[in-house]
Design a protein around this motif. Structure first.
Motif, PDB file in Angstrom:
ATOM      1  N   MET A 145      47.588  -7.283  11.276  1.00  0.00           N
ATOM      2  CA  MET A 145      48.576  -6.860  12.410  1.00  0.00           C
ATOM      3  C   MET A 145      48.380  -5.294  12.402  1.00  0.00           C
ATOM      4  SD  MET A 145      49.968  -9.461  13.563  1.00  0.00           S
ATOM      5  CE  MET A 145      51.068  -8.436  14.785  1.00  0.00           C
ATOM      6  N   GLU A 157      49.000 -12.188  21.542  1.00  0.00           N
ATOM      7  CA  GLU A 157      48.019 -13.200  20.732  1.00  0.00           C
ATOM      8  C   GLU A 157      46.736 -13.329  21.562  1.00  0.00           C
ATOM      9  OE1 GLU A 157      49.823 -16.377  18.959  1.00  0.00           O
ATOM     10  OE2 GLU A 157      49.283 -16.188  17.230  1.00  0.00           O
ATOM     11  N   ASN A 158      46.226 -12.340  22.343  1.00  0.00           N
ATOM     12  CA  ASN A 158      44.955 -12.483  23.057  1.00  0.00           C
ATOM     13  C   ASN A 158      44.183 -11.412  22.600  1.00  0.00           C
ATOM     14  OD1 ASN A 158      46.767 -14.476  24.486  1.00  0.00           O
ATOM     15  ND2 ASN A 158      47.203 -12.710  25.835  1.00  0.00           N
ATOM     16  N   ALA A 290      44.854 -15.125  16.118  1.00  0.00           N
ATOM     17  CA  ALA A 290      45.885 -15.579  15.580  1.00  0.00           C
ATOM     18  C   ALA A 290      46.811 -14.551  14.979  1.00  0.00           C
ATOM     19  CB  ALA A 290      45.627 -16.819  14.739  1.00  0.00           C
ATOM     20  N   ASN A 291      48.083 -14.540  15.421  1.00  0.00           N
ATOM     21  CA  ASN A 291      48.773 -13.571  14.688  1.00  0.00           C
ATOM     22  C   ASN A 291      49.533 -14.161  13.498  1.00  0.00           C
ATOM     23  OD1 ASN A 291      48.329 -11.570  16.491  1.00  0.00           O
ATOM     24  ND2 ASN A 291      50.526 -11.778  17.691  1.00  0.00           N
ATOM     25  N   GLN A 292      49.339 -13.863  12.211  1.00  0.00           N
ATOM     26  CA  GLN A 292      49.589 -14.589  10.878  1.00  0.00           C
ATOM     27  C   GLN A 292      50.745 -13.943  10.205  1.00  0.00           C
ATOM     28  OE1 GLN A 292      46.801 -17.192   9.265  1.00  0.00           O
ATOM     29  NE2 GLN A 292      47.144 -16.316   7.441  1.00  0.00           N
ATOM     30  N   PRO A 336      55.760  -8.957  17.634  1.00  0.00           N
ATOM     31  CA  PRO A 336      54.414  -9.416  17.933  1.00  0.00           C
ATOM     32  C   PRO A 336      54.503 -10.763  18.412  1.00  0.00           C
ATOM     33  CG  PRO A 336      54.361  -8.710  15.579  1.00  0.00           C
ATOM     34  CD  PRO A 336      55.845  -8.841  16.225  1.00  0.00           C
ATOM     35  N   GLU A 337      53.908 -11.525  19.220  1.00  0.00           N
ATOM     36  CA  GLU A 337      53.737 -12.872  19.701  1.00  0.00           C
ATOM     37  C   GLU A 337      53.268 -13.862  18.595  1.00  0.00           C
ATOM     38  OE1 GLU A 337      52.645 -13.446  24.263  1.00  0.00           O
ATOM     39  OE2 GLU A 337      50.927 -14.296  22.834  1.00  0.00           O
ATOM     40  N   ARG A 338      53.649 -15.075  18.647  1.00  0.00           N
ATOM     41  CA  ARG A 338      53.144 -15.979  17.510  1.00  0.00           C
ATOM     42  C   ARG A 338      53.352 -17.290  17.989  1.00  0.00           C
ATOM     43  NH1 ARG A 338      56.254 -17.053  12.005  1.00  0.00           N
ATOM     44  NH2 ARG A 338      57.511 -18.106  13.733  1.00  0.00           N
TER      45      ARG A 338
END
Ligand code: USQ
Length: 384
Positions: A145, A157-158, A290-292, A336-338
């Motif tokens: 991140m 998340e792109n 992928a935002n994890q 952040p988007e998830r």
């Protein structure tokens, strides 16, 4: 599925090997054991003593009845990497074989150069090896991140975003602003992976993970199966460090104002998320980001949680803010988007509050060992 894990000896690599092997996948791993050496270099060691690679494999067989192949070798050695990929023909390659510490990369020129060479060469070797052996292999790459820094927009998340620059609209890579040489190498990894994906149609999952914490996963059923656990200023991450500090009676080292906010994830949930991404690969030729992370907290909030959990376990815990050795925003927007992981059915099973207690409980039997490395805890590496 056949999976090759680059960096199998690490905090994430070993428990992922156990998880995948237990789920019936064929697991092969490579590691140059550099984190073992580098933690010694800074006068520290893993909180849990680590068995040698050959013993790790034996213990996994004994307790979980799984077969794991572990090669000691270096991914920056192209011919070695190529040989292993040709021999085992994996469906997926997980790339964790990078120098993963921001402070280590900021010590001096030599450490910065090492980090850049190790991380960029390993990624390029992987890209070329996949292209040469089988371009359909899914590359699952551990990013961070921290590639984005702490921007004043919701981190998408792109890989691309539409932007208007000087009055004209175009598709640009989501802007990145890393906060250490280490974090910049992850940005460069993304640039290389994206470039070669567009050139050769490689299939990539680029994971943007926040700091991971914890000692437990479902497969760690015996002390001999434990993953490494770092807590010194260079290799330890914030939650794990605070738990050790609570045990040793060191005031929790909140850097600066403590408003630094990150997306955290437990070791168990990280394993769950990685497994989902591996078992549900993107379409051939797709680049997936992928935002994890599971929960968003500031460093100050974490310190308060560790203090409370420690006190409930009978420890006396103080919070001792320190001047920030890093250069970073200490108060900022973070959202952040998830969507990718939830779309695969991911929901976090653990929460920070409960896991802090588990970490402390798991570490208490090792208190004497932790005492031995107490001198390596306070921050010495300065960004400026
Ligand atoms: N921090 C403190 N006190 C400490 C240690 C850290 O206040 O004793 C602060 C740092 O200044 C920073 C935040 O806590 O603002 C996180 O620091 P960290 O050391 O836990 O994590 P970081 O250096 O960002 O790196 C770690 C992993 C790295 C991964 C990254 C995800 O080492 O491999 O990429 O977390 S992220 O933070 O989202 O970039």
């Amino acid at each position: 599925m056949k999976v090759l894990i680059l960096g199998i000896d690490g905090y994430l690599g070993w428990p992922l090997a156990l998880r995948l092997a237990k789920r019936g996948h064929e697991v092969v791993g490579i590691d140059n054991l550099s984190t073992r050496r580098f933690s010694e270099e800074v006068g520290s060691d893993s909180a849990f003593p680590l068995p040698k690679p050959e013993d790790r494999v034996k213990e996994a067989k004994k307790h979980l009845d799984v077969d794991i192949t572990f090669y000691v070798g270096d991914v920056t050695d192209y011919n070695f990497l190529l040989d292993v990929i040709r021999r085992h023909k994996p469906d997926t390659i997980v790339h964790f074989a990078e120098q993963r510490s921001a402070p280590y990369s900021m010590k001096d020129r030599d450490h910065a150069v090492y980090t850049v060479i190790n991380n960029e060469v390993s990624t390029l070797n992987l890209i070329y090896a996949v292209k040469n052996v089988d371009p359909s292999i899914h590359i699952l790459k551990m990013g961070t991140m921290g590639e984005y820094g702490t921007p004043n927009f919701d981190i998408p998340e792109n890989i691309y975003v539409e932007a208007i620059v000087n009055g004209k609209k175009d598709k640009i890579i989501v802007p990145r602003k890393a906060g250490s040489v280490y974090h910049w190498t992850k940005v460069h990894d993304t640039d290389f992976l994206l470039y070669f994906h567009e050139l050769w149609g490689l299939t990539v999952t680029d994971i943007m993970q926040g700091p991971v914490y914890g000692t437990r996963t479902e497969e760690i059923v015996d002390e001999s199966l434990r993953t490494r656990f770092d807590f010194d200023e260079t290799w330890g991450t914030v939650v794990n460090r605070f738990c050790v500090q609570a045990i040793l009676g060191i005031p929790l080292t909140v850097y600066g104002k403590g408003g630094q906010t990150r997306g955290f994830i437990s070791l168990e949930d990280s394993m769950e998320a990685l497994t989902l991404l591996l078992e549900h690969p993107p379409n051939q030729g797709e680049y997936r980001v992928a935002n994890q992370f599971a929960e968003i907290y500031s460093v100050k909030q974490i310190a308060e949680m560790v203090k409370k959990a420690g006190e409930e376990l009978g420890l006396s815990v103080e919070i001792g803010p320190l001047p920030n050795p890093r250069v970073e925003a200490e108060e900022h927007y973070y959202n952040p988007e998830r969507k990718v992981l939830p779309s695969l059915g991911f929901y976090p099973k653990k929460n920070l509050r409960d896991e802090i207690k588990n970490i402390i409980k798991d570490l208490l039997p090792y208190k004497e060992r932790l005492e031995r490395f107490k001198h390596a805890i306070l921050p010495k590496t300065k960004w400026k």
